[in-house]
Design a protein around this motif. Structure first.
Motif, PDB file in Angstrom:
ATOM      1  N   MET A 121       0.847  -1.199   0.000  1.00  0.00           N
ATOM      2  CA  MET A 121       0.000   0.000   0.000  1.00  0.00           C
ATOM      3  C   MET A 121       0.875   1.239   0.000  1.00  0.00           C
ATOM      4  N   SER A 122       0.374   2.303  -0.617  1.00  0.00           N
ATOM      5  CA  SER A 122       1.104   3.557  -0.643  1.00  0.00           C
ATOM      6  C   SER A 122       0.701   4.424   0.514  1.00  0.00           C
ATOM      7  N   GLY A 123       1.534   5.421   0.818  1.00  0.00           N
ATOM      8  CA  GLY A 123       1.187   6.410   1.832  1.00  0.00           C
ATOM      9  C   GLY A 123       1.707   6.028   3.196  1.00  0.00           C
ATOM     10  N   SER A 124       1.646   4.726   3.597  1.00  0.00           N
ATOM     11  CA  SER A 124       2.093   4.266   4.904  1.00  0.00           C
ATOM     12  C   SER A 124       2.188   2.760   4.859  1.00  0.00           C
ATOM     13  N   SER A 125       3.064   2.192   5.669  1.00  0.00           N
ATOM     14  CA  SER A 125       3.200   0.748   5.698  1.00  0.00           C
ATOM     15  C   SER A 125       2.046   0.081   6.420  1.00  0.00           C
ATOM     16  N   THR A 126       1.319   0.820   7.218  1.00  0.00           N
ATOM     17  CA  THR A 126       0.246   0.208   8.008  1.00  0.00           C
ATOM     18  C   THR A 126      -1.106   0.839   7.786  1.00  0.00           C
ATOM     19  N   VAL A 127      -1.161   2.116   7.483  1.00  0.00           N
ATOM     20  CA  VAL A 127      -2.440   2.813   7.386  1.00  0.00           C
ATOM     21  C   VAL A 127      -2.747   3.111   5.920  1.00  0.00           C
ATOM     22  N   ALA A 158     -16.374   8.071   8.524  1.00  0.00           N
ATOM     23  CA  ALA A 158     -16.168   6.674   8.893  1.00  0.00           C
ATOM     24  C   ALA A 158     -14.799   6.176   8.441  1.00  0.00           C
ATOM     25  N   LEU A 159     -14.374   6.565   7.261  1.00  0.00           N
ATOM     26  CA  LEU A 159     -13.048   6.169   6.778  1.00  0.00           C
ATOM     27  C   LEU A 159     -11.941   6.723   7.670  1.00  0.00           C
ATOM     28  N   ALA A 160     -12.119   7.958   8.139  1.00  0.00           N
ATOM     29  CA  ALA A 160     -11.070   8.626   8.913  1.00  0.00           C
ATOM     30  C   ALA A 160     -10.791   7.936  10.240  1.00  0.00           C
ATOM     31  N   ARG A 161     -11.698   7.105  10.706  1.00  0.00           N
ATOM     32  CA  ARG A 161     -11.464   6.376  11.956  1.00  0.00           C
ATOM     33  C   ARG A 161     -10.424   5.280  11.779  1.00  0.00           C
ATOM     34  N   ARG A 162     -10.179   4.870  10.516  1.00  0.00           N
ATOM     35  CA  ARG A 162      -9.294   3.728  10.286  1.00  0.00           C
ATOM     36  C   ARG A 162      -8.266   3.973   9.192  1.00  0.00           C
ATOM     37  N   ALA A 163      -8.321   5.121   8.534  1.00  0.00           N
ATOM     38  CA  ALA A 163      -7.428   5.352   7.397  1.00  0.00           C
ATOM     39  C   ALA A 163      -7.139   6.831   7.237  1.00  0.00           C
ATOM     40  N   GLY A 164      -6.154   7.133   6.421  1.00  0.00           N
ATOM     41  CA  GLY A 164      -5.956   8.503   5.995  1.00  0.00           C
ATOM     42  C   GLY A 164      -6.949   8.823   4.890  1.00  0.00           C
ATOM     43  N   VAL A 165      -7.532  10.009   4.912  1.00  0.00           N
ATOM     44  CA  VAL A 165      -8.577  10.358   3.949  1.00  0.00           C
ATOM     45  C   VAL A 165      -8.302  11.727   3.352  1.00  0.00           C
ATOM     46  N   THR A 166      -8.299  11.795   2.021  1.00  0.00           N
ATOM     47  CA  THR A 166      -8.245  13.065   1.323  1.00  0.00           C
ATOM     48  C   THR A 166      -9.446  13.145   0.394  1.00  0.00           C
ATOM     49  N   VAL A 167     -10.183  14.224   0.484  1.00  0.00           N
ATOM     50  CA  VAL A 167     -11.340  14.462  -0.380  1.00  0.00           C
ATOM     51  C   VAL A 167     -10.976  15.557  -1.373  1.00  0.00           C
ATOM     52  N   ILE A 168     -11.159  15.259  -2.660  1.00  0.00           N
ATOM     53  CA  ILE A 168     -11.003  16.282  -3.683  1.00  0.00           C
ATOM     54  C   ILE A 168     -12.388  16.611  -4.207  1.00  0.00           C
ATOM     55  N   THR A 169     -12.814  17.847  -3.984  1.00  0.00           N
ATOM     56  CA  THR A 169     -14.176  18.238  -4.286  1.00  0.00           C
ATOM     57  C   THR A 169     -14.191  19.665  -4.844  1.00  0.00           C
ATOM     58  N   SER A 170     -15.363  20.216  -4.981  1.00  0.00           N
ATOM     59  CA  SER A 170     -15.500  21.551  -5.551  1.00  0.00           C
ATOM     60  C   SER A 170     -15.570  22.615  -4.452  1.00  0.00           C
ATOM     61  N   ALA A 196     -12.038  -2.797   2.778  1.00  0.00           N
ATOM     62  CA  ALA A 196     -11.782  -4.199   2.459  1.00  0.00           C
ATOM     63  C   ALA A 196     -10.903  -4.320   1.222  1.00  0.00           C
ATOM     64  N   LEU A 197     -10.991  -3.329   0.315  1.00  0.00           N
ATOM     65  CA  LEU A 197     -10.133  -3.333  -0.873  1.00  0.00           C
ATOM     66  C   LEU A 197      -8.671  -3.110  -0.500  1.00  0.00           C
ATOM     67  N   ALA A 198      -8.437  -2.526   0.686  1.00  0.00           N
ATOM     68  CA  ALA A 198      -7.068  -2.316   1.172  1.00  0.00           C
ATOM     69  C   ALA A 198      -6.647  -3.404   2.152  1.00  0.00           C
ATOM     70  N   GLY A 199      -7.474  -4.433   2.281  1.00  0.00           N
ATOM     71  CA  GLY A 199      -7.125  -5.565   3.133  1.00  0.00           C
ATOM     72  C   GLY A 199      -7.537  -5.449   4.580  1.00  0.00           C
ATOM     73  N   LEU A 200      -8.337  -4.429   4.939  1.00  0.00           N
ATOM     74  CA  LEU A 200      -8.777  -4.294   6.325  1.00  0.00           C
ATOM     75  C   LEU A 200     -10.067  -5.066   6.550  1.00  0.00           C
ATOM     76  N   PRO A 201     -10.250  -5.635   7.740  1.00  0.00           N
ATOM     77  CA  PRO A 201     -11.465  -6.415   8.021  1.00  0.00           C
ATOM     78  C   PRO A 201     -12.685  -5.518   8.182  1.00  0.00           C
ATOM     79  N   ARG A 202     -13.852  -6.087   7.924  1.00  0.00           N
ATOM     80  CA  ARG A 202     -15.105  -5.373   8.109  1.00  0.00           C
ATOM     81  C   ARG A 202     -15.439  -5.273   9.594  1.00  0.00           C
ATOM     82  N   THR A 203     -16.101  -4.165   9.968  1.00  0.00           N
ATOM     83  CA  THR A 203     -16.522  -3.976  11.359  1.00  0.00           C
ATOM     84  C   THR A 203     -18.006  -3.720  11.483  1.00  0.00           C
ATOM     85  N   ALA A 204     -18.665  -3.249  10.410  1.00  0.00           N
ATOM     86  CA  ALA A 204     -20.093  -2.907  10.462  1.00  0.00           C
ATOM     87  C   ALA A 204     -20.917  -4.024   9.849  1.00  0.00           C
TER      88      ALA A 204
END
Length: 414
Positions: free
Chosen positions: A1-7, A34-46, A387-395
């Motif tokens: 994964m890019s960005g971090s070895s774990t996150v 919800a993503l930010a609780r378990r990952a780094g998140v960047t939103v590109i928007t208007s 799950a696409l990044a290999g993390l388990p489901r929680t919900a």
């Protein structure tokens, strides 16, 4: 994964995002939180529309905003407007490292994101809150345009490693486009039950019916003005209120001035907290879907915002969503006809007079809290993406064989 070895790092591309006031922005905001609780998140928007309220971005979410062309109503709606966002988006996406990319409609944004994800050899998820090409057909676009949009949407959907769907109705349309439903996760589509609540202060200035949201070809809310005009003489203190905007707003203003001058109010786009006040104090929330548009599977979120406030819904439209209203006693469901709507308005006025509206308020609000919580939707969507990044489901997932009583909801494209 890019960005971090774990996150993992999730890149979210969407033309609409809070503080915009629409269903798409709400669901994308919930997903990012919800993503930010378990990952780094960047939103590109208007860059938000001028009328959008001022809010702080969610903790842990980096938001990068691009200027884009908007129509007179402040919407990024139309192919020139879409490209004004998507072309610079391509440059922004190529320059960033990410583990997973997520795109929201329109399919032009999805196509840009899918291509960049393929070039970077990263998985891509697409949020299919509706079938966009169905909406394009519903508003009467030329056949060539519909065909081109459908081809692009099919390209995006088939290249997504995961498709986030909001309902079984959307799944049926996805299957018709050749999507493998094994790659689809139904996440639902909810409302913020911390804002839309029976505890919201009611707007205490007289009896009124209220319509909140888009006034578009898919909704054709003129039927509401015609119905109101037929009962207005018998209820001199009753008003009809519209909040939001759309292509039919001016036509509604003209029709109101012609049929019931001075009795219909237009308040423009308002913040969710103010919308909750209006819904909480209303005799009923008015919701329409026009028949014959090819968009009968749509489930309008404004109905669930009303239910979360405990306010009855008066729904006029095709029966698929009408069954939801009836089976859960959320209000009244009738045909998209002025006479039927007028009769339902009279019944709801009587319910208010006899105290039935207030007696039912806690039950309706509890139903919404149990079934259409936006935070639960965001958690399910985040699980599928991560799950696409290999993390388990929680919900918990939404069961595919659920009956209409808990079917997820959606709003047509604005």
């Amino acid at each position: 994964m890019s960005g971090s070895s774990t996150v993992p790092v999730v890149l979210l591309a969407t033309r609409t995002y809070p503080p915009e006031v629409n269903a798409a922005a709400f669901r994308l905001g919930a997903l990012a939180r919800a993503l930010a609780r378990r990952a780094g998140v960047t939103v590109i928007t208007s860059t938000p529309a001028a009328h959008a309220p001022t809010i702080r971005d969610a903790a842990g979410v980096k938001v990068k905003r691009l200027p884009a062309l908007r129509d007179r109503g402040g919407n990024i709606r139309g192919y020139v407007q879409y490209m004004s966002f998507d072309v610079p988006l391509l440059l922004r996406l190529i320059a960033r490292r990410f583990s997973v990319a997520v795109a929201e409609a329109p399919p032009t944004t999805g196509a840009v994101t899918a291509v960049v994800a393929a070039l970077r050899r990263r998985p891509f998820a697409y949020y299919a809150a509706d079938v966009w090409s169905d909406g394009v057909a519903a508003v009467g676009a030329p056949r060539l345009v519909v065909g081109l949009m459908r081809s692009m949407e099919r390209f995006v959907l088939r290249r997504a490693a995961c498709v986030l769907s909001v309902s079984d109705g959307v799944n049926e349309r996805l299957a018709a486009l050749g999507v493998d439903l094994a790659h689809v996760t139904v996440v639902g589509h909810g409302v913020d039950t911390t804002v839309f609540t029976p505890l919201a202060p009611a707007s205490g200035d007289g009896a009124y019916f209220v319509y909140t949201g888009t006034m578009s070809e898919v909704h054709r809310p003129q039927v509401l003005v015609e119905a109101f005009a037929s009962i207005a003489p018998q209820h001199p203190d009753l008003t009809l209120r519209f909040y939001g905007q759309g292509v039919y707003e001016q036509e509604l203003r003209d029709l109101s001035e012609h049929l019931v001058p001075g009795r219909v109010e237009f308040g423009g786009v308002i913040a969710p907290e103010l919308a909750a006040r209006q819904l909480r104090g209303a005799v009923a929330a008015l919701v329409t879907l026009a028949p014959g548009t090819g968009y009968e599977f749509a489930h309008p979120t404004k109905a669930y915002a009303a239910a979360a406030c405990g306010t009855p819904v008066l729904y006029a439209g095709p029966d698929e969503f009408g069954a939801i209203v009836r089976e859960n006693d959320l209000g009244l469901a009738v045909s998209h006809d002025p006479s039927a709507v007028a009769d339902a308005m009279e019944r709801l006025l009587k319910d208010r007079e006899l105290g039935a509206t207030e007696r039912e308020r806690p039950r309706r609000a509890q139903w919404a809290a149990d079934n259409v919580s936006l935070e639960a939707v965001g958690a399910r969507a985040a699980d599928a993406v991560l799950a696409l990044a290999g993390l388990p489901r929680t919900a918990g997932r939404i069961e595919q064989d659920q009956g209409p009583s808990v079917r997820p909801v959606q709003e047509p494209p604005s």
